[in-house]
Design an enzyme around this catalytic site. Structure first.
Site, PDB file in Angstrom:
ATOM      1  N   LYS A  28     -14.765  12.688  72.918  1.00 53.13           N
ATOM      2  CA  LYS A  28     -14.988  12.908  74.340  1.00 53.13           C
ATOM      3  C   LYS A  28     -16.259  12.210  74.815  1.00 53.13           C
ATOM      4  CE  LYS A  28     -14.135  16.928  76.138  1.00 53.13           C
ATOM      5  NZ  LYS A  28     -13.977  18.081  76.991  1.00 53.13           N
ATOM      6  N   ARG A  98     -19.748  21.407  76.537  1.00 53.27           N
ATOM      7  CA  ARG A  98     -18.439  21.364  75.859  1.00 53.27           C
ATOM      8  C   ARG A  98     -18.564  20.717  74.492  1.00 53.27           C
ATOM      9  NH1 ARG A  98     -14.367  21.111  80.388  1.00 53.27           N
ATOM     10  NH2 ARG A  98     -15.612  20.625  82.187  1.00 53.27           N
ATOM     11  N   GLY A 107      -8.591  22.559  72.152  1.00 55.74           N
ATOM     12  CA  GLY A 107      -8.650  24.009  72.298  1.00 55.74           C
ATOM     13  C   GLY A 107      -9.240  24.757  71.116  1.00 55.74           C
ATOM     14  N   MET A 109     -12.409  24.558  69.866  1.00 49.98           N
ATOM     15  CA  MET A 109     -13.806  24.971  69.962  1.00 49.98           C
ATOM     16  C   MET A 109     -14.120  25.395  71.386  1.00 49.98           C
ATOM     17  SD  MET A 109     -15.535  22.291  67.411  1.00 49.98           S
ATOM     18  CE  MET A 109     -14.596  20.973  68.072  1.00 49.98           C
ATOM     19  N   ARG A 342      -8.410  10.605  77.116  1.00 49.18           N
ATOM     20  CA  ARG A 342      -8.170  10.501  75.676  1.00 49.18           C
ATOM     21  C   ARG A 342      -6.744  10.023  75.491  1.00 49.18           C
ATOM     22  NH1 ARG A 342      -8.352  17.008  74.744  1.00 49.18           N
ATOM     23  NH2 ARG A 342      -6.720  17.482  76.211  1.00 49.18           N
ATOM     24  N   HIS A 458      14.675  22.441  42.138  1.00 49.93           N
ATOM     25  CA  HIS A 458      16.047  21.986  42.312  1.00 49.93           C
ATOM     26  C   HIS A 458      16.474  22.054  43.776  1.00 49.93           C
ATOM     27  CE1 HIS A 458      20.439  22.641  42.370  1.00 49.93           C
ATOM     28  NE2 HIS A 458      20.394  21.589  41.587  1.00 49.93           N
ATOM     29  N   GLU A 755       7.093   8.794  32.898  1.00 47.15           N
ATOM     30  CA  GLU A 755       6.875  10.127  33.449  1.00 47.15           C
ATOM     31  C   GLU A 755       6.242  11.075  32.441  1.00 47.15           C
ATOM     32  OE1 GLU A 755      10.679  11.696  34.736  1.00 47.15           O
ATOM     33  OE2 GLU A 755      11.719  10.842  33.018  1.00 47.15           O
ATOM     34  N   SER A 774       9.788   2.646  36.106  1.00 52.14           N
ATOM     35  CA  SER A 774       9.863   3.427  37.344  1.00 52.14           C
ATOM     36  C   SER A 774       9.069   4.709  37.119  1.00 52.14           C
ATOM     37  CB  SER A 774      11.320   3.739  37.660  1.00 52.14           C
ATOM     38  OG  SER A 774      11.365   4.538  38.819  1.00 52.14           O
ATOM     39  N   GLY A 776       8.130   8.223  37.366  1.00 57.54           N
ATOM     40  CA  GLY A 776       8.714   9.513  37.757  1.00 57.54           C
ATOM     41  C   GLY A 776       7.553  10.469  37.967  1.00 57.54           C
ATOM     42  N   THR A 777       7.038  10.433  39.165  1.00 52.62           N
ATOM     43  CA  THR A 777       5.769  11.141  39.395  1.00 52.62           C
ATOM     44  C   THR A 777       5.929  12.657  39.504  1.00 52.62           C
ATOM     45  OG1 THR A 777       6.067  10.460  41.681  1.00 52.62           O
ATOM     46  CG2 THR A 777       4.443   9.248  40.366  1.00 52.62           C
ATOM     47  N   CYS A 842       9.726   6.546  41.764  1.00 49.90           N
ATOM     48  CA  CYS A 842      10.924   7.235  42.262  1.00 49.90           C
ATOM     49  C   CYS A 842      10.769   8.746  42.313  1.00 49.90           C
ATOM     50  CB  CYS A 842      12.145   6.848  41.446  1.00 49.90           C
ATOM     51  SG  CYS A 842      12.090   7.471  39.769  1.00 49.90           S
ATOM     52  N   TYR A 862       8.370  -1.559  44.478  1.00 47.34           N
ATOM     53  CA  TYR A 862       9.195  -0.746  45.373  1.00 47.34           C
ATOM     54  C   TYR A 862       8.822   0.727  45.293  1.00 47.34           C
ATOM     55  CZ  TYR A 862      11.860   0.792  41.246  1.00 47.34           C
ATOM     56  OH  TYR A 862      12.221   1.344  40.054  1.00 47.34           O
TER      57      TYR A 862
HETATM   58  C1  PEP Z   1      10.428  12.462  38.239  1.00 44.91           C
HETATM   59  O1  PEP Z   1      10.150  13.160  37.261  1.00 44.91           O
HETATM   60  O2  PEP Z   1       9.585  12.064  39.055  1.00 44.91           O
HETATM   61  C2  PEP Z   1      11.825  12.095  38.507  1.00 44.91           C
HETATM   62  C3  PEP Z   1      12.130  11.250  39.467  1.00 44.91           C
HETATM   63  O3  PEP Z   1      12.782  12.704  37.753  1.00 44.91           O
HETATM   64  P1  PEP Z   1      13.280  14.194  37.981  1.00 44.91           P
HETATM   65  O4  PEP Z   1      12.677  14.699  39.244  1.00 44.91           O
HETATM   66  O5  PEP Z   1      14.751  14.116  38.059  1.00 44.91           O
HETATM   67  O6  PEP Z   1      12.773  14.869  36.772  1.00 44.91           O
HETATM   68 MG    MG Z   2      11.627  13.363  35.708  1.00 48.57          MG
END
Ligand code: PEP
Ligand code: MG
Length: 906
Positions: A28, A98, A107, A109, A342, A458, A755, A774, A776-777, A842, A862
């Site tokens: 502001k 203000r 809103g 503060m 703003r 799941h 993973e 890939s 697998g986080t 992924c 990717y």
């Molecule tokens: C993962 O582990 O990130 C993954 C993509 O596999 P899943 O979730 O099926 O274990």
């Molecule tokens: Mg996995």
């Protein structure tokens, strides 16, 4: 004058600042300074910096002597411009105080108006304006606001006294109160202040000002501001600036007024002035909603010259900021003042339309238009959503596991959900948690609500894949299966009652809440095309069925990054065969059953190859532990008891017992760390063998039909290079057997999920056997932190977040400091071994903005996310490129400045 040169200075007149000083002056303050410089009609004022706020806290809640002196000097400057004096009995200067933080926190503060009034100056104001009742109304407003905000007197006590006065004097509204009555109320307010705070309302106007400034600094840490900052990830140490500005009054009769104006329509995005105003009113009256404001178009007839000035200022401000503005204005005796501008809040639809139109008008670049889209807006546009302006009170809140709004009748199990859906009802599947067995229930439901499980549970993964709203891990939910009731945040609902959920915020509401439908407008399509021109990361889909594959392609996927083949096992007709295969006593029996599963998978793969014609399709071999495909042990025991009580059906009893024994033998203490992923493939090679045969037969058949197939076989849960080596050999063997001569024309890749932390550490060696990695986080996060992905979010993660042990949920936003380091290491060592190694991500993080930024930074090829997340990921990937370029240019500037500041040698 730049902020850096002047860090000691704690007070800036509006003439001294500009928007680039926003860190110091707040949004502001920066804008007021900028508008002053543009020559717009801004009441004079000054800004006390965010740095002063920080010192205030450092000094234990004291305004330093230096700051007080600077404030006095700034007041003197205002007195000069306004030709009046602060605390003067004849010509009093009145000011507003203000808050103004760096990031807009509307809103959150506090604000105090009419400061500078006391028992003497109120008389001066009365003489000056010729209205005692106006002057005392202003005075009582000040005492009320000051009492509440500075001295902590509950505001209800003031409003109760006002209502009592209206009733006693038989007045229908505040406008009818006389000067004598306002004076009376002023006296009562002062008494309330004394009684509840133990101190008199201060008559010294500088004391009023200093105390008000301190209170606004303190309001940075009030409960609602803290919650807001947490919600929007605004740093707690930013502090707020304070703006002190000469008062102008919109409540000085019918030729005065106050209002707000948007330079474009904030709900549709249409290019038109949009706003409302009230005559004879102060700023707060418009928002308070006690009187119905009038449309801005009426102002054109009522005060045409003011309307024209306003329209010109609006056009000028939008052109200056190159963004839709939200402007507050006041008219005092037919003179226009602007109090604030703003960037205007807007709906998702408006945001997209405005960004594209500003780009087409040449006001902003392609990059600017793309970076202005809030990723959350895309969620709103691509899912049915709860109307954004709806004021609703939730029953409870859970984890926002899959975005979008949904409403339906509570169904407590999958079978009920399916049956009710078949009867034409909309249902909401509500359960303690879901397992693969419930898939038909999720499919039938509008949305899913569970008591347990986190963002990668799941229910969450499946619902996201289907684009269904889902709220998980709601610890305020408990289910009474016997009475067919649910307890939800202190309320009790029956099965069949209607419930709504908002999977974007995690909120749960009673009844059917109004929903707005998703919309792919021409503007959104244009904006996504613009994003595609900018981004570097490819966007793949996590798609498990031919329908998902087709949908992903429509939404812009450039391949499939994860096909969880186990999801093909879940559908109603297939599951019994899969269960029988698991129950098989011998390898021969298992092979026979696998033979029956093979054509089912093959036909799915063939359809998916067709949908992805020409694009890569990453097929992950079976991953979850086998017991996940089996029915619930307790339900089986219940079924068995029922049969035993009735006697008879011995064959069925025998089958149930056998199944229960098998399930018990498959059960593990830590199934996530047990027999799953490639371990399963090595233990039972016939399962992977069947899957590979299905893939390559499908590839061959599709190729014969002229489809360009690009299969990429992915091995899950590898932790050691030898696991991959062995399974790669299996892939090559089956490929050559099935493809035969076609082998030469069908190129396939073999890669692995990374993973398991050990796989990340051993990435160099693993790369010897892999064409791609890939990440697998979901599992990598689970195993790096040692937090069970199914339990952590419902159990302890919230308290870790509340205590700031974690700054974010690592299953939602990638932990760049820990898990991210493993990824960086794995990419670097993998590419060192194999420069052409393809890398991607992924896990569920593939649909999260900050995680996508990280993937860009780390040089991945990717990200892969659920189909409905693809447009979001396309936009986020483009924004990642823009941010990276900004960071790079800021770094270059810093380095250049550093080089200049270095004393030259010799
Ligand atoms: C993962 O582990 O990130 C993954 C993509 O596999 P899943 O979730 O099926 O274990
Ligand atoms: Mg996995």
């Amino acid at each position: 004058m730049s902020a850096e040169q002047n860090t000691e200075k704690q007070v800036y007149l509006f003439e001294e600042g500009n928007t680039s000083m926003v860190k110091l002056l707040g949004g502001k303050g920066g804008n007021l300074a900028e508008m002053t410089a543009l020559g717009l009609p801004i009441p004079p004022g000054f800004t006390i910096t965010t740095a002063a706020c920080k010192s205030y806290y450092k000094q234990g809640g004291q305004l330093s002597g230096e700051l007080q002196a600077e404030i006095r000097a700034a007041i003197a400057a205002l007195e000069k411009v306004k030709e009046c004096r602060f605390g003067d009995a004849d010509q009093p200067l009145l000011v507003s105080v203000r808050s103004g933080s760096v990031t807009s926190m509307p809103g959150m503060m506090d604000t105090i108006l009419n400061l500078g009034l006391n028992d003497e100056t109120v008389q001066g104001l009365a003489r000056q304006t010729g209205s005692e009742s106006f002057a005392f109304d202003c005075y009582r407003r000040l005492i009320g606001m000051f009492g509440e905000i500075v001295l902590g007197v509950p505001s209800l006590l003031f409003s109760q006294q006002l209502e009592a006065l209206l009733a006693r004097e038989g007045r229908g509204s505040e406008e009818e109160l006389t000067a004598r009555e306002w004076k009376q109320l002023t006296g009562v307010y002062k008494m309330l202040v004394k009684e509840h705070s133990g101190m008199e309302f201060p008559q010294d106007v500088y004391r009023q000002l200093n105390m008000a400034v301190g209170a606004v600094f303190r309001s940075w840490n009030n409960a609602r501001a803290k919650v807001y900052r947490k919600l929007y990830s605004i740093p707690h140490d930013q502090g707020t600036a304070v703006n002190v500005q000469a008062m102008v009054f919109g409540n000085r009769g019918e030729d005065s007024g106050t209002g707000v104006l948007f330079t474009r329509n904030p709900s549709t995005g249409a290019k038109e002035l949009y706003g409302e105003y009230l005559t004879n009113a102060q700023g707060e009256d418009v928002v308070a909603g006690l009187r119905t404001p009038r449309r801005l178009s009426e102002l054109r007839d009522e005060m045409p010259e003011i309307y024209d000035q306003l329209a010109a200022a609006a056009a000028g401000l939008e052109a200056h900021y190159r963004e839709m503005q939200d402007i507050e204005f006041t008219i005092e005796n037919r003179t226009l003042y602007l109090l604030q501008t703003r960037s205007g809040k807007r709906t998702a639809q408006a945001a997209v339309k405005i960004a594209v139109e500003l780009y087409e008008e040449g006001a902003v670049t392609r990059e600017e238009a793309v970076s202005r889209i809030d990723a959350g807006h895309l969620d709103q546009l691509l899912h049915r959503s709860i109307a954004p302006f709806e004021e609703l009170k939730p029953l409870a809140v859970g984890l926002p596991a899959s975005p979008g709004g949904a409403a339906g009748m509570i169904a407590l199990d999958a079978a009920t959900a399916e049956a009710w859906k078949q009867n034409g009802s909309r249902v909401m599947l509500v359960s303690a948690e879901t397992s693969p067995e419930d898939i038909h229930g999720i499919l039938a439901a509008e949305g899913v609500l569970t008591a347990r499980g986190g963002m990668t549970s799941h229910a969450a993964v499946v619902a996201r894949g289907m684009g269904k709203p889902c709220v998980c891990g709601c610890d305020q939910l408990s289910i009474d299966a016997e009475q067919r009731r649910v307890h939800l945040g202190g309320y009790v609902l029956k099965e069949g009652d209607i419930l709504s959920i908002d999977g974007t915020s995690g909120r749960i509401y009673a009844g059917a809440v109004p929903l707005s439908d998703p919309e792919m407008t021409p503007e959104l399509l244009k904006l996504l095309d613009m994003a595609d021109e900018i981004r570097e990361l490819k966007i793949y889909a996590n798609a498990d069925t031919p329908q998902d594959a087709r949908l992903s392609r429509e939404l812009g996927a450039e391949g499939i990054g994860l096909c969880r083949t186990e999801h093909m096992f879940f559908s109603g007709t297939r599951l019994p065969t899969v269960q029988a295969m698991i129950l098989a006593d011998s390898r021969e029996e298992r092979l026979g059953l696998l033979e029956r599963i093979l054509p089912m998978q093959q036909s799915d793969f063939e359809d998916m190859f067709e949908a992805m014609n020409g694009l890569p399709m990453t097929i992950r071999l079976l991953d979850p532990p086998l017991h996940e495909f089996m029915p619930n042990l307790e339900q089986l025991a219940e079924q068995l008891r029922g049969l035993q009580l009735k006697g008879g059906a011995m064959d069925e009893q025998k089958r149930l017992k056998r199944m229960m024994n098998k399930i018990r033998s498959l059960q593990e203490k830590n199934p996530m760390l047990g027999l799953r992923g490639c371990r399963l493939g090595i233990q039972f090679p016939e399962i992977y063998d069947m899957q590979l045969e299905a893939v390559f037969r499908a590839a061959k058949a599709a190729a014969h039909r002229g489809i360009e197939v690009r299969p990429e076989i992915m091995i899950p849960l590898v932790g050691d290079p030898r696991e991959l080596k062995e399974l790669r050999a299996l892939v090559d063997k089956v490929a050559s057997e099935v493809l035969g001569e076609a082998f030469k024309s069908i190129a396939y890749r073999v890669g692995t999920m990374i993973e398991v932390p050990r796989a990340a550490v051993m990435a160099g060696k693993i790369a010897e056997h892999a064409d791609f990695f890939s990440f697998g986080t979901n599992d990598l996060t689970q195993m790096t932190f040692g937090y069970s992905r199914d339990d952590a979010e419902g159990k302890f993660l919230n308290s870790y977040l509340d205590r700031n042990i974690l700054s974010g949920n690592p299953f939602q936003r990638l932990d760049q400091e820990g898990v991210g380091k493993l990824i960086e290491w794995a990419v670097a060592s993998g590419k060192e071994k194999k420069s052409f190694l393809k890398t991607g991500l992924c896990g569920e993080h593939g649909g999260d903005q900050s995680s996508i930024f990280f993937c860009q930074q780390t040089g991945l090829d990717y990200v892969s996310c659920s189909p409905y997340r693809i447009p979001y990921a396309r936009m986020a990937a483009a924004q990642a490129v823009i941010v990276a370029a900004q960071v790079e240019s800021a770094d270059k500037k810093e380095q250049a400045a550093f080089r200049e500041s270095e004393p030259s040698a010799g």
